[in-house]
Scaffold this active site. Structure first.
Site, PDB file in Angstrom:
ATOM      1  N   ILE A 182       0.808  -1.216   0.000  1.00 52.49           N
ATOM      2  CA  ILE A 182       0.000   0.000   0.000  1.00 52.49           C
ATOM      3  C   ILE A 182       0.840   1.263   0.000  1.00 52.49           C
ATOM      4  O   ILE A 182       0.318   2.353  -0.161  1.00 52.49           O
ATOM      5  CB  ILE A 182      -0.994   0.046   1.179  1.00 52.49           C
ATOM      6  CG1 ILE A 182      -0.287  -0.250   2.503  1.00 52.49           C
ATOM      7  CG2 ILE A 182      -2.150  -0.913   0.934  1.00 52.49           C
ATOM      8  CD1 ILE A 182      -1.199  -0.136   3.697  1.00 52.49           C
ATOM      9  N   GLY A 183       2.141   1.148   0.178  1.00 58.20           N
ATOM     10  CA  GLY A 183       2.963   2.344   0.134  1.00 58.20           C
ATOM     11  C   GLY A 183       4.411   1.956  -0.032  1.00 58.20           C
ATOM     12  O   GLY A 183       4.815   0.861   0.358  1.00 58.20           O
ATOM     13  N   LYS A 228       5.067  -2.495   8.197  1.00 62.73           N
ATOM     14  CA  LYS A 228       6.079  -1.692   7.508  1.00 62.73           C
ATOM     15  C   LYS A 228       7.390  -2.458   7.536  1.00 62.73           C
ATOM     16  O   LYS A 228       7.888  -2.815   8.614  1.00 62.73           O
ATOM     17  CB  LYS A 228       6.231  -0.352   8.237  1.00 62.73           C
ATOM     18  CG  LYS A 228       7.281   0.543   7.624  1.00 62.73           C
ATOM     19  CD  LYS A 228       7.251   1.906   8.284  1.00 62.73           C
ATOM     20  CE  LYS A 228       7.887   2.925   7.370  1.00 62.73           C
ATOM     21  NZ  LYS A 228       7.462   4.278   7.703  1.00 62.73           N
ATOM     22  N   VAL A 257       5.249  -0.503   2.820  1.00 64.83           N
ATOM     23  CA  VAL A 257       4.162  -0.740   3.757  1.00 64.83           C
ATOM     24  C   VAL A 257       3.154  -1.688   3.114  1.00 64.83           C
ATOM     25  O   VAL A 257       2.746  -1.485   1.985  1.00 64.83           O
ATOM     26  CB  VAL A 257       3.454   0.579   4.146  1.00 64.83           C
ATOM     27  CG1 VAL A 257       2.347   0.304   5.171  1.00 64.83           C
ATOM     28  CG2 VAL A 257       4.459   1.568   4.707  1.00 64.83           C
ATOM     29  N   ASP A 304      11.654  11.846  13.524  1.00 62.09           N
ATOM     30  CA  ASP A 304      11.555  11.873  12.064  1.00 62.09           C
ATOM     31  C   ASP A 304      10.203  12.459  11.649  1.00 62.09           C
ATOM     32  O   ASP A 304       9.518  11.911  10.805  1.00 62.09           O
ATOM     33  CB  ASP A 304      11.736  10.453  11.508  1.00 62.09           C
ATOM     34  CG  ASP A 304      11.988  10.442  10.000  1.00 62.09           C
ATOM     35  OD1 ASP A 304      12.395  11.496   9.463  1.00 62.09           O
ATOM     36  OD2 ASP A 304      11.761   9.405   9.369  1.00 62.09           O
ATOM     37  N   GLY A 342       8.635   3.599  -0.329  1.00 67.18           N
ATOM     38  CA  GLY A 342       9.550   4.726  -0.297  1.00 67.18           C
ATOM     39  C   GLY A 342      10.961   4.201  -0.363  1.00 67.18           C
ATOM     40  O   GLY A 342      11.174   3.002  -0.504  1.00 67.18           O
ATOM     41  N   GLY A 343      11.908   5.098  -0.243  1.00 65.01           N
ATOM     42  CA  GLY A 343      13.302   4.711  -0.370  1.00 65.01           C
ATOM     43  C   GLY A 343      13.742   3.721   0.696  1.00 65.01           C
ATOM     44  O   GLY A 343      14.550   2.844   0.449  1.00 65.01           O
TER      45      GLY A 343
END
Lengths: 176, 611
Positions: B93-94, B116, B101, B209, B96-97
Site C-alpha cells: 500500500i505504500g 512496515k 508498507v 523523524d 519509499g526509499g
C-alpha cells in the site's frame, strides 16, 4: 510515502497508481526468480507491457488510459532501480557480496551510466525543464519510442525529438 | 543554472547542432548571447552530441535504452500471501526509499494494522533491541492523533518490520493544498499536532523523524479530517545513531530526508537528541504549511555534498517565509491560491507576526527554540486569539548573536549582559575595520549599538522576573533615544525600538505607560508607512487594548472606530474582528450609545454565521 491504499471511486492520480504498478513489477520479478529466467536481464518495455496486461485484466478501471499507466510504470522502474542501487551501496559497507550493477544507456555509443548518478542528473534536468525530464523517464525507463512519447505527452514528435537530443547531450556532458 | 538559462541552452544547442561543427563553434558565443554559463554548457553538449546517435535517434529501438536491468533489482521485500510474523500479506500500500508498507489480513475486528518493512541493510537484531527498549513508553502513549506501533520483528528474509495502526490518509501538506485550507484552518490542524507530539514527549517518546509523510490526514467517523502522526518509535529503532550509515552511503549519497532534520541531528557527533529536535521538525512542517516551501530547498540540499548539507542545516539562517514567498514568483500565486488568498495578502499575514512562530521553532540553538511542543502550540493559540506572542521578530538582537557566533568570539553561555557587550564589541571592531568609508562606519556603529541594546532587552524580556522585564522597556526607550539623536529623520529601526518599548510595557500590564508610547509609534507608522501598513494596524490594535484596559472610554471609542474602519477594507481573521466589534459595542454602551452597541452586536452575530 503515504500509508494509503488506492480504493473507492475517488479520482486517481499518479501518487495513488504508483504503489499498484510498483507492487506488480516486484511481483513479476519474483515470478521470474522462481522460473528458469532468474538470471536474465529485464527490458523496461517488456516489463511494463507485461505488468500492464496483468493489471488491465484484473481491473479495467484502474487506468483510464495507457499513457497514464506508462508514466507510472516508468517512474516505478526508475525508483526501483535507484533504490536497489542505493541499498546495494549501503550494504556494501557491511561487506555484502557485490553483484553486477545496473547501468543506464542513452544511445548505442555510450557504455552505460551508473544508475544513481543518472538518477541525480535526471532530477536536476527535471528541475531545469520538467518536460525534458519526463521525456527521458518515459523513453529510458518506460521504453517508449519518440512517437509514443509524443503521443503520451500530447506534443508534436518533432518537439520530443528536439527535447530528447538536448536532454541526451546535456546528461552525457554531465555524466561522462 | 537557472531554468531560464536552460531554456537558452536548449534553444542555442538546437540551432548550433544543425550547423557543421566548425561553423557551430564560430557562432557559439554569439548564439549564447555572451552568457558564459550558457556557452560552456552548450559547448560541452555539442561535444557529446555524437554523430552515431544522431543517425539512430529516430530509429533507435527503445530496447537499447536502459538495458541490463537485473531481476534482482526488482525483487520485492514481501509478496502477497507471504507470512510476516502472525500476519499474511495481502498487498503493497505504500513504498519509499527506505521502507515498504503492506496491508495484511486483519486478525481481529477491532483495529486495522499495517506492516512496515525496512528495506535497507541494517542489523535487524539492533533494530529490534532498540524497539524493545522503548516498547513500554510506546505502550503508554494513547492519543487520537498518534498511530500506535504495536510490534516489531524480523521477516524470513531477515529484514526488520513494524506492525502499526493502519491509517488510510494523505500527507498533511497534500491534504491542506488539496482542500485549499486557509491559513487559519491550517493552524487549527497544526495545533492538534503540537498537542499530540507534546503528549508523546510527556511519555518520554521522541519521534525524531517528523515530516509530512509521517503526518497523515485521515477521515474518521463523521467525515471529520483528523491528522495522525505515524511511526513513533520507528525512527529511534532504525536510526538510533543518525550516522552516515542511515543518512548517507559511503559515497555520500543521500537516502534520507534532510529537509526536516534538526541541526543537532545533522551534527553526527551529537548523540543527545531531545524533544526540542521534534520542535524543530514541527517548525519546518509549519513553515511549509504556511508558505508552501521548506526552509532549505530539497534540490539545493541534494545537489550538495554531505558536509555542505550539514553546514547548511547547522549554520544557514532560513529565509523568512514571507520573503521566500515574495521571491517565489509564480509559485507564490499557487501557494496563495491553495490558501484561498492572494500572494500579497498571504505575505502580509505571514510577516505580520505569524512567521515569528516557525522561525523561533527553527532556531539553530535549541535553547532558543520553544521549550516544548506544548509551548509552540500555545504560541499558535496566542496568535489565533490576538495575544502577544512568545516568539519575537527575528530582529537585531538575533542577528547580532549570529554575527558574534560567526566571528567565533567566545559566546555567552552564562547569559550575562556583560558577556554580550564584550563579545559584540570585539566583533564589531573586526567588522568596523573592514568597512571602508567613514559613512559606512558611522552607519555600522549605529546599527551595532542598537542591535546590542536590543540584544540586552531581548534577554531581559525573556526573564520571568517582572521587574527585569519592565526594564527591557527602558532599554528599548534608550535605543530609540539613541537613534533619534543621530538620525535626522524617523527610521524604521526607530519605530521598531519604540514599538518594542510599547509592547513590553503592555506585556507587564503597565498600560498607563504603554498607551502614550503606542500612540506615538502608531502616529509615526501612519506617517511613514501608511495607515494600512501591517505595523501601523498592529500598533493601533495594541493601543486599543491598552486604552480599553485603562477604561479611557472616549479615546478608546475613537481608536476602536478608526481600527474597525481600516479592517473593513482588508480581509481580517474573524476572531479578531469579533473581539474588536464586541469591545467597541461595550464601549458604546458604557458611553450611553445603546443603538450603536446593538448594531455592532448584530453585526458580530452575522460574522459568526459567515464562518
Amino acid at each position: 510515502m503515504t500509508n494509503h491504499p488506492p480504493s473507492g471511486d475517488e479520482p486517481r492520480d499518479l501518487n495513488e497508481l504508483f504503489p499498484i504498478v510498483y507492487g506488480e513489477l516486484r511481483a513479476l520479478a519474483a515470478a521470474y526468480m522462481k522460473s528458469e529466467r532468474a538470471n536474465h536481464t529485464l527490458q523496461p518495455t517488456a516489463l511494463a507491457n507485461e505488468v500492464f496486461l496483468k493489471i488491465s485484466k484484473s481491473d479495467r478501471r484502474i487506468f483510464e488510459e495507457k499513457s497514464q499507466f506508462m508514466a507510472a510504470a516508468a517512474q516505478a522502474i526508475r525508483r526501483i532501480l535507484t533504490d536497489h542501487a542505493r541499498g546495494k551501496r549501503a550494504s556494501k559497507r557491511g561487506g555484502g557480496a557485490t553483484e553486477e550493477c545496473d547501468v543506464v544507456r542513452l544511445g548505442i555509443s555510450d557504455a552505460g551510466f551508473d544508475v544513481i548518478d543518472f538518477d541525480d542528473a535526471l532530477s536536476e534536468l527535471s528541475r531545469l525543464k520538467p518536460r525534458l525530464g519526463t521525456v527521458v523517464e518515459l523513453r529510458v525507463f518506460g521504453g517508449l519510442t519518440l512517437e509514443q512519447v509524443a503521443e503520451n505527452l500530447s506534443v508534436a514528435t518533432s518537439t520530443v525529438s528536439e527535447d530528447w537530443a538536448t536532454a541526451k547531450a546535456w546528461l552525457k556532458s554531465r555524466l561522462e | 543554472m537557472t531554468p531560464e538559462q536552460f531554456d537558452s541552452v536548449h534553444a542555442a544547442f538546437l540551432t548550433l547542432r544543425a550547423l557543421p561543427t566548425t561553423k557551430a563553434m564560430q557562432r557559439l558565443s554569439e548564439t549564447c548571447g555572451g552568457d558564459i554559463v550558457i556557452e560552456h554548457a552548450v559547448r560541452r553538449m555539442l561535444e557529446h552530441d555524437s554523430p552515431d546517435d544522431r543517425a539512430h535517434d529516430e530509429t533507435l529501438p527503445p530496447l537499447v535504452l536502459g538495458t541490463n536491468l537485473s531481476v534482482q533489482s526488482f525483487l520485492s521485500v514481501a509478496e502477497p500471501g507471504q507470512r510476516i510474523g502472525p500476519y499474511r500479506i495481502i498487498r503493497l500500500i505504500g513504498c519509499g526509499g527506505q521502507a515498504e508498507v503492506y496491508e495484511p489480513e486483519q486478525t481481529g475486528p477491532s483495529r486495522r494494522v499495517a506492516v512496515k518493512i525496512i528495506k535497507l541493510g541494517m542489523d535487524s537484531r539492533d533494530v529490534i533491541a532498540r524497539f524493545e527498549g522503548e516498547r513500554q513508553a510506546l505502550a503508554m502513549m494513547d492519543h487520537p492523533n498518534i498511530a500506535k506501533v504495536f510490534d516489531s520483528g524480523v521477516t524470513p528474509q531477515g529484514r526488520p518490520f513494524f506492525v502499526m495502526e493502519y491509517v488510510p490518509g494523505v500527507a498533511v501538506t497534500e491534504h491542506c493544498d488539496r482542500h485549499r485550507l486557509t491559513v487559519r484552518q491550517r493552524l487549527d490542524l497544526f495545533s492538534l499536532l503540537c498537542n499530540a507530539v507534546s503528549h508523546a514527549h510527556t511519555k518520554g517518546v521522541i519521534h525524531r523523524d517528523l515530516k509530512p509523510s509521517n503526518i497523515l490526514v485521515t477521515m474518521r467517523d463523521t467525515d471529520e479530517a483528523v491528522p495522525v502522526i505515524i511511526d513513533f518509535g520507528v525512527a529511534k529503532a532504525t536510526q538510533a545513531r543518525l550516522t552516515e550509515h542511515t543518512m548517507f552511503t559511503e559515497q555520500g549519497v543521500m537516502i534520507g530526508t534532510p529537509e526536516y532534520m534538526s541541526p543537532e541531528q545533522a551534527d553526527m557527533t551529537q548523540n543527545d537528541i531531545d524533544t526540542r529536535s521534534d520542535v524543530y521538525s514541527l517548525g519546518v512542517v509549519l513553515y511549509e504549511l504556511l508558505s508552501g516551501a521548506v526552509p532549505f530547498e530539497s534540490k539545493t540540499l541534494r545537489e550538495r555534498g554531505l558536509d555542505e548539507i550539514r553546514r547548511i542545516i547547522r549554520e544557514e539562517t532560513p529565509q523568512r517565509p514571507s520573503t521566500k514567498l515574495t521571491a517565489a514568483g509564480k509559485q507564490s500565486t499557487a501557494a496563495a491560491e491553495a490558501r484561498r488568498t492572494h500572494p500579497r495578502e498571504l505575505a502580509r499575514q505571514l510577516s505580520h507576526e505569524l512567521e515569528w512562530i516557525p522561525l523561533k521553532a527553527l532556531r539553530k540553538n535549541r535553547d532558543e527554540r520553544y521549550r516544548s511542543a506544548q509551548e509552540l502550540g500555545d504560541d499558535l493559540r496566542n496568535y489565533l486569539e490576538g495575544r502577544p506572542l512568545i516568539a519575537g521578530p527575528e530582529t537585531a538582537g538575533y542577528r547580532a548573536r549570529k554575527f558574534v557566533r560567526r566571528n567565533r568570539i567566545a559566546i555567552l553561555t552564562s547569559g550575562t549582559i556583560l558577556a554580550v557587550v564584550i563579545a559584540g564589541t570585539v566583533s564589531s571592531y573586526v567588522f568596523y575595520k573592514n568597512a571602508y568609508t567613514q559613512h559606512q562606519r558611522g552607519l555600522y556603529v549605529g546599527a551595532k549599538t542598537v542591535s546590542l541594546l536590543s540584544e540586552i532587552a531581548l534577554k531581559m524580556v525573556a526573564s520571568d522576573d517582572v521587574k527585569t522585564k519592565r526594564m527591557a522597556a527602558d532599554v528599548y526607550g534608550g535605543a530609540y533615544a539613541f537613534i533619534k539623536d543621530v538620525e535626522d529623520t524617523n527610521t524604521p529601526t526607530m519605530r521598531s525600538a519604540l514599538h518594542h518599548q510599547g509592547i513590553v510595557l503592555q506585556m507587564v500590564n503597565d498600560h498607563a505607560a504603554a498607551a502614550p508610547v503606542l500612540e506615538q509609534v502608531w502616529k509615526d507608522y501612519r506617517q511613514y508607512d501608511g495607515e494600512q501598513n501591517g505595523h501601523t494596524r498592529t500598533a493601533l490594535f495594541q493601543l486599543c487594548k491598552s486604552l480599553y484596559a485603562l477604561e479611557r472610554w472616549e479615546e478608546a471609542d475613537a481608536k476602536y472606530t478608526e481600527l474597525i474602519r481600516l479592517l473593513r477594507e482588508t480581509p481580517t481573521e474573524i476572531s479578531v474582528m469579533k473581539e474588536l466589534w464586541t469591545n467597541l459595542a461595550a464601549i458604546k454602551r458604557i458611553r450611553g450609545d445603546e443603538t450603536t452597541a446593538r448594531m455592532l452586536e448584530a453585526e458580530v452575530s452575522t460574522l459568526g454565521s459567515a464562518k
